[in-house]
Scaffold this active site. Structure first.
Site, PDB file in Angstrom:
ATOM      1  N   ASP A  17       0.817  -1.228   0.000  1.00  0.00           N
ATOM      2  CA  ASP A  17       0.000   0.000   0.000  1.00  0.00           C
ATOM      3  C   ASP A  17       0.848   1.275   0.000  1.00  0.00           C
ATOM      4  O   ASP A  17       0.387   2.327   0.471  1.00  0.00           O
ATOM      5  CB  ASP A  17      -0.924   0.047   1.237  1.00  0.00           C
ATOM      6  CG  ASP A  17      -1.756  -1.208   1.403  1.00  0.00           C
ATOM      7  OD1 ASP A  17      -2.107  -1.827   0.378  1.00  0.00           O
ATOM      8  OD2 ASP A  17      -2.076  -1.580   2.553  1.00  0.00           O
ATOM      9  N   GLU A 220     -10.917  -0.063  -4.061  1.00  0.00           N
ATOM     10  CA  GLU A 220     -10.287   0.481  -2.850  1.00  0.00           C
ATOM     11  C   GLU A 220      -9.037   1.270  -3.253  1.00  0.00           C
ATOM     12  O   GLU A 220      -8.758   1.442  -4.429  1.00  0.00           O
ATOM     13  CB  GLU A 220      -9.911  -0.656  -1.889  1.00  0.00           C
ATOM     14  CG  GLU A 220      -8.979  -1.680  -2.489  1.00  0.00           C
ATOM     15  CD  GLU A 220      -8.736  -2.893  -1.592  1.00  0.00           C
ATOM     16  OE1 GLU A 220      -9.347  -2.998  -0.521  1.00  0.00           O
ATOM     17  OE2 GLU A 220      -7.920  -3.753  -1.988  1.00  0.00           O
TER      18      GLU A 220
HETATM   19  O1  FUB Z   1      -3.326  -3.607   3.322  1.00  0.00           O
HETATM   20  C1  FUB Z   1      -4.654  -3.820   3.721  1.00  0.00           C
HETATM   21  C2  FUB Z   1      -5.613  -3.522   2.632  1.00  0.00           C
HETATM   22  O2  FUB Z   1      -5.335  -4.322   1.497  1.00  0.00           O
HETATM   23  C3  FUB Z   1      -5.535  -2.102   2.142  1.00  0.00           C
HETATM   24  O3  FUB Z   1      -6.161  -1.213   2.980  1.00  0.00           O
HETATM   25  C4  FUB Z   1      -6.141  -2.272   0.811  1.00  0.00           C
HETATM   26  O4  FUB Z   1      -5.976  -1.211  -0.050  1.00  0.00           O
HETATM   27  C5  FUB Z   1      -5.481  -3.537   0.327  1.00  0.00           C
HETATM   28  O5  FUB Z   1      -4.202  -3.296  -0.215  1.00  0.00           O
END
Ligand code: FUB
Length: 478
Positions: A17, A220
């Site tokens: 991330d 996301e």
């Molecule tokens: O790293 C945890 C979660 O997985 C993140 O918040 C999302 O974007 C995905 O990468």
């Protein structure tokens, strides 16, 4: 001469991330922090790395910048984890870290005088009436993955959201977001929303028809960047393995779908996924005159040991981006030298022919080659390698600059296997050399062969045909 590889951090670091930002003359990355072989996402505290903008081969460990226990709320078990963060410099010159704590549904903010010092708790993002964003049960949509952006006029914006595809376990805790990512301007206190209502940014599957987002809808990983007057909303699509972007003329849009920036299996560029899929998250950055896309890859047969990678990416004269290939030489600024010893974990392609490649839950050990390390999660002395390279396993490294037509290729291996390792320039093409594999050892040994690579910039692939399986630790070219 020092070279940069992918992953660009030490091989014991599992930082997914990662949001790159330039502060002063260094580029800093702010990501989550997976535990090697962890049972869940993001089990470790946030750490930071930085590199001089003039030398992307020299990443410096900045230490732990924020710990789970630094947040005053004490949720139980898995809700404790710190998911994807982002950092912005406020108009007061301080640095503000926005984080999402597990599935608590609210966004925390911590502050520091320097980009990578010890952050201190500042507060939670809230509506003008004081209600925490995410806690207004009547109307709130799911908060997730905060992205923060400071425009040239000093206005600060927050982006958030999660594009649940259908009701699932999380829907018990928060309303389903069928409408897409959200954006809103923040007050100078860096906590309070300027508006009661957030603006919808990129589309989810539930509202994408006829919009251009179809097939690559928002899921996301909201992130905002501005290049030459255009606003780029970067996100991870419903496919999970790709980062996409949408372009707008103002920070809150409207945003039109732009395309894929990178896929961790080169989906869209290759005939089939060239590496394990799973989620990815990151962003774009311009360093001097070059653009880069930062993202993460999957390792260790499941989706909780992710690693930071980056590629140079081309921005076309019309402002669109060309999808970047995943490579072994990401931040190197060009191909790797065609001679020398390289760790095998810098392979950018790794798969078993014809096998499913989406990592969510753990896949069984017997079937796939995979990146792993010895021992437990640690903060030094990395020894990551490719494990379980059995029949029909393929790994690829790209790119090398070869200065001669024929080279000697050596691999440091261990395991129990008998067969042939075909050396290729493309997984689908005829071999340009081969190495006999006859290994039955728990200690490392070297296997060697010749390959007719041809002078120039080339990838190098290995395709194993035979019995048993072995681990590959190093690649030696001379
Ligand atoms: O790293 C945890 C979660 O997985 C993140 O918040 C999302 O974007 C995905 O990468």
């Amino acid at each position: 001469m020092k070279q940069a590889f992918n992953p660009y951090l030490p091989s014991y670091e599992y930082v997914p991330d990662a949001e790159p930002h330039i502060f002063g003359d260094r580029v800093y990355i702010y990501g989550s922090h997976d535990k090697f072989d962890g049972a869940f996402f993001c089990m470790n505290d946030y750490i930071c790395y930085s590199a001089p903008i003039d030398d992307l081969t020299s990443w410096r460990y900045e230490g732990v910048i924020w710990r789970k226990k630094d947040d005053p709320k004490r949720p139980p078990l898995i809700l404790k984890q710190l998911y994807a963060p982002d950092v912005v410099q406020g108009n007061d010159g301080k640095y503000y870290l926005y984080y999402f704590k597990g599935s608590m549904g609210i966004i925390g903010v911590a502050v520091c005088d320097t980009p990578a010092g010890k952050y201190k708790f500042h507060g939670y993002v809230r509506y003008p009436n004081g209600t925490l964003l995410g806690r207004n049960k009547e109307s709130d949509l799911a908060q997730f993955d905060p992205g923060v952006f400071r425009d040239d006029d000093g206005k600060i914006y927050l982006y958030t959201g999660f594009g649940e595809k259908k009701p699932n376990v999380f829907t018990h805790f928060r309303p389903v977001n069928y409408h897409g990512a959200m954006g809103v301007q923040l007050e100078d206190d860096m906590l309070t929303l300027k508006e009661e209502t957030l603006t919808r940014i990129a589309k989810t599957q539930h509202c994408s028809q006829g919009t251009g987002y179809e097939g690559h809808e928002f899921f996301e990983a909201s992130s905002m960047r501005k290049f030459e007057g255009k606003y780029y909303f970067i996100y991870s699509s419903v496919l999970g393995h790709e980062l996409c972007y949408a372009i707008g003329d103002s920070p809150l849009g409207e945003f039109k779908y732009g395309g894929t920036l990178v896929s961790i299996g080169d989906v869209g560029l290759a005939k089939y996924p060239m590496n394990y899929l799973g989620n990815t998250h990151g962003s774009l950055i311009r360093i001097k005159d070059e653009y880069y896309v930062f993202y993460h890859r999957q390792t260790n047969r499941h989706c909780h040991s992710r690693q930071a990678c980056a590629e140079r990416i081309i921005r076309n004269p019309d402002g669109t981006f060309k999808q970047a290939e995943i490579t072994s030489c990401g931040l190197n600024g060009g191909p790797l030298k065609g001679e020398g010893t390289y760790p095998a974990y810098i392979a950018c392609h790794l798969y078993k022919k014809g096998e499913p490649r989406f990592l969510t839950m753990r896949i069984p050990k017997g079937h796939h080659p995979y990146f792993t390390q010895t021992g437990k999660d640690r903060e030094d002395n990395g020894d990551q390698y490719i494990a379980n390279f059995g029949h029909d396993s393929v790994c690829g490294f790209r790119y090398f600059q070869f200065e001669k037509d024929e080279i000697q290729v050596g691999l440091t291996v261990k395991g129990k296997a008998k067969g042939k390792l075909l050396i290729k320039l493309d997984p689908e093409s005829s071999p340009i050399g081969e190495i006999d594999i006859d290994v039955a050892t728990k200690t490392m040994m070297k296997v060697e062969g010749k390959a007719h690579v041809g002078k120039g910039v080339r990838p190098l692939y290995f395709d194993y045909q035979g019995e048993g399986a072995f681990d590959i630790h190093e690649l030696n070219l001379k």
